[in-house]
Design an enzyme around this catalytic site. Structure first.
Site, PDB file in Angstrom:
ATOM      1  CE  LYS A 120      -4.497  -1.935   1.046  1.00  0.00           C
ATOM      2  NZ  LYS A 120      -5.619  -1.696   1.751  1.00  0.00           N
ATOM      3  CE  LYS A 203      -7.176  -8.147  -1.014  1.00  0.00           C
ATOM      4  NZ  LYS A 203      -7.195  -8.093   0.024  1.00  0.00           N
ATOM      5  CE  LYS A 206     -14.129  -3.463   1.218  1.00  0.00           C
ATOM      6  NZ  LYS A 206     -12.645  -2.854   1.963  1.00  0.00           N
TER       7      LYS A 206
HETATM    8  N1  AQP Z   1     -10.170 -11.948  -2.549  1.00  0.00           N
HETATM    9  C1  AQP Z   1     -10.544 -11.563  -0.745  1.00  0.00           C
HETATM   10  N2  AQP Z   1     -10.565 -13.296  -0.971  1.00  0.00           N
HETATM   11  C2  AQP Z   1     -10.892 -13.754   0.507  1.00  0.00           C
HETATM   12  N3  AQP Z   1     -10.939 -12.639   1.307  1.00  0.00           N
HETATM   13  C3  AQP Z   1     -10.819 -11.619   1.448  1.00  0.00           C
HETATM   14  N4  AQP Z   1     -11.611  -9.963   2.017  1.00  0.00           N
HETATM   15  C4  AQP Z   1     -11.032  -9.366   0.686  1.00  0.00           C
HETATM   16  N5  AQP Z   1     -11.079  -9.571   0.011  1.00  0.00           N
HETATM   17  C5  AQP Z   1     -10.620 -10.990   0.246  1.00  0.00           C
HETATM   18  C6  AQP Z   1     -10.896 -10.907   3.768  1.00  0.00           C
HETATM   19  O1  AQP Z   1     -11.893  -9.076   3.599  1.00  0.00           O
HETATM   20  C7  AQP Z   1     -11.882  -9.063   5.090  1.00  0.00           C
HETATM   21  C8  AQP Z   1     -12.095  -7.204   5.271  1.00  0.00           C
HETATM   22  O2  AQP Z   1     -10.881  -6.605   3.860  1.00  0.00           O
HETATM   23  P1  AQP Z   1     -11.449  -5.727   4.362  1.00  0.00           P
HETATM   24  O3  AQP Z   1     -12.103  -5.126   2.634  1.00  0.00           O
HETATM   25  O4  AQP Z   1     -10.690  -4.868   5.416  1.00  0.00           O
HETATM   26  O5  AQP Z   1      -9.901  -5.162   3.773  1.00  0.00           O
HETATM   27  P2  AQP Z   1      -8.852  -5.445   2.337  1.00  0.00           P
HETATM   28  O6  AQP Z   1      -8.887  -7.289   2.576  1.00  0.00           O
HETATM   29  O7  AQP Z   1      -8.114  -5.134   2.037  1.00  0.00           O
HETATM   30  O8  AQP Z   1     -10.579  -6.248   1.095  1.00  0.00           O
HETATM   31  P3  AQP Z   1     -10.236  -5.303  -0.362  1.00  0.00           P
HETATM   32  O9  AQP Z   1     -11.057  -5.598  -0.818  1.00  0.00           O
HETATM   33  O10 AQP Z   1      -9.301  -5.978  -0.873  1.00  0.00           O
HETATM   34  O11 AQP Z   1      -9.615  -3.997   0.739  1.00  0.00           O
HETATM   35  P4  AQP Z   1      -9.114  -2.375   0.273  1.00  0.00           P
HETATM   36  O12 AQP Z   1      -9.339  -2.633  -1.745  1.00  0.00           O
HETATM   37  O13 AQP Z   1      -9.904  -1.140   0.543  1.00  0.00           O
HETATM   38  O14 AQP Z   1      -7.578  -2.487   0.241  1.00  0.00           O
HETATM   39  C9  AQP Z   1     -10.756  -9.758   5.175  1.00  0.00           C
HETATM   40  O15 AQP Z   1     -10.671 -11.341   6.244  1.00  0.00           O
HETATM   41  C10 AQP Z   1     -10.116 -10.029   4.331  1.00  0.00           C
HETATM   42  O16 AQP Z   1      -8.920 -11.314   4.246  1.00  0.00           O
END
Ligand code: AQP
Length: 340
Positions: A120, A203, A206
């Protein structure tokens, strides 16, 4: 190791950083609901709004909207405020208070090794926020302020959970106590890492600039079906055995998604669909995804029509949460030597 018997307690959170994906649903929310309904644990689920401001400036009105929408997402996915404590992080101040103590326990070197920090912050570490660097200490506090014993997460959070255990162990060792548990990550099921629909090595996220890479919880049936139809695949038929998915990340991803949505193992799915071309399999997956996801997006929209009710649920959750967090913070301060 600790010898203390801790109450079996589950904690997990999601950032209200805008939107929810199929990855968040399968990797996190669906499993939150399973653990809630299993009945072996007290379950606490959280909108981590303090985390959501670490990466970039959030428009205040949008952050408030996203937090309420995430709460609606939790409830629509099956988190029941009668069975689980549902909270917004900043409404339970003990999270941030314990995080300060942990900032003084964790070492700079530990934080610098976190892959999420490196991803990040990238080459711009000098201009990244101090909050982004300290993120894992706040996450440790989120978990340990409840003495949580289990944390269901996706694969991407494994390193942060290891750091949480390191912080607990160092605190216990430094102060000669057996106070914080060594929390177990729960990384189980077919969908611990849902991948992008456009690139099987990335991965599903969002914040991916391509909307076609993910299924959003708010997508309608047509959009879900279209995204699955257009998902990247290879020209081969699906195998009947799991070994046949080796070196086929896109095929593996779609089979994993099918298995997780249908509560099946990958082996069971392959026994049914092995030999099929993607032209046959994708419509099956699209129908399944629409059947499982549409009721969630419909319910989310209904809940968002009454945000006062969402605020009431969160206020109530905060009151319940503080019955657990206030005594744990007080005891932590006492161990550290704060007068009070
Ligand atoms: N692709 C994924 N597969 C499985 N688990 C996932 N999680 C997120 N993406 C996947 C799980 O969702 C929980 C919360 O995630 P978060 O929104 O707090 O942060 P993140 O992991 O950074 O999710 P994003 O979608 O990738 O968000 P951004 O884009 O904002 O960084 C966690 O338990 C995570 O493992």
């Amino acid at each position: 190791m600790t010898d203390t018997q801790f109450t079996p307690r589950v904690f997990s959170g999601i950032q209200p950083s805008g939107g929810l994906t199929l990855g968040n649903y399968l990797g996190a929310m669906k499993r939150f609901v399973d653990m809630q309904d299993e009945g072996s644990y007290q379950t606490i689920y959280c909108m981590v709004d303090l985390h959501a401001i670490t990466a970039k400036l959030q428009d205040p009105a949008t952050l408030r909207h996203n937090t309420r929408e995430l709460a609606a997402g939790f409830i629509a996915a099956g988190v029941d405020p009668q069975k689980s404590i549902l909270i917004n992080q900043s409404q339970v101040p003990e999270h941030a208070q314990l995080a300060w103590i942990f900032n003084c326990v964790a070492r700079m070197g530990w934080m610098g090794r976190m892959t999420q920090w490196k991803d990040k912050a990238g080459k711009n570490a000098e201009t990244a926020s101090l909050g982004l660097f300290a993120y894992p200490a706040l996450m440790a506090a989120d978990i340990l302020i409840y003495h949580a014993t289990h944390v269901p997460v996706g694969e991407d959070q494994k390193q942060h959970l290891e750091l949480t255990r390191d912080i607990a162990a160092k605190f216990n060792h430094d102060y000669g106590v057996d106070f914080f548990p060594l929390t177990e990550p729960v990384i189980e099921g077919a969908a611990t890492r849902v991948m992008s629909l456009r690139d099987g090595s990335k991965k599903m996220s969002k914040s991916d600039p391509s909307d076609a890479s993910r299924i959003n919880l708010t997508d309608d049936a047509d959009t879900i079906a279209k995204k699955i139809r257009k998902a990247k695949t290879d020209p081969d038929a699906l195998p009947s055995e799991i070994e046949g998915l080796k070196d086929r990340p896109e095929a593996r991803n779609l089979v994993n998604i099918y298995a997780a949505l249908n509560d099946q193992t990958v082996e069971q799915v392959l026994a049914e669909v092995g030999g099929q071309q993607f032209g046959t399999f994708k419509p099956l997956l699209a129908d399944l995804a629409v059947a499982k996801m549409s009721p969630i997006s419909t319910r989310m929209a209904e809940l968002m029509a009454d945000t006062a009710e969402i605020d009431r649920i969160l206020a109530n959750g905060a009151t319940q949460a503080r019955e657990i967090t206030a005594p744990i913070l007080r005891k932590t301060y006492d161990i550290v030597g704060m007068v009070g």
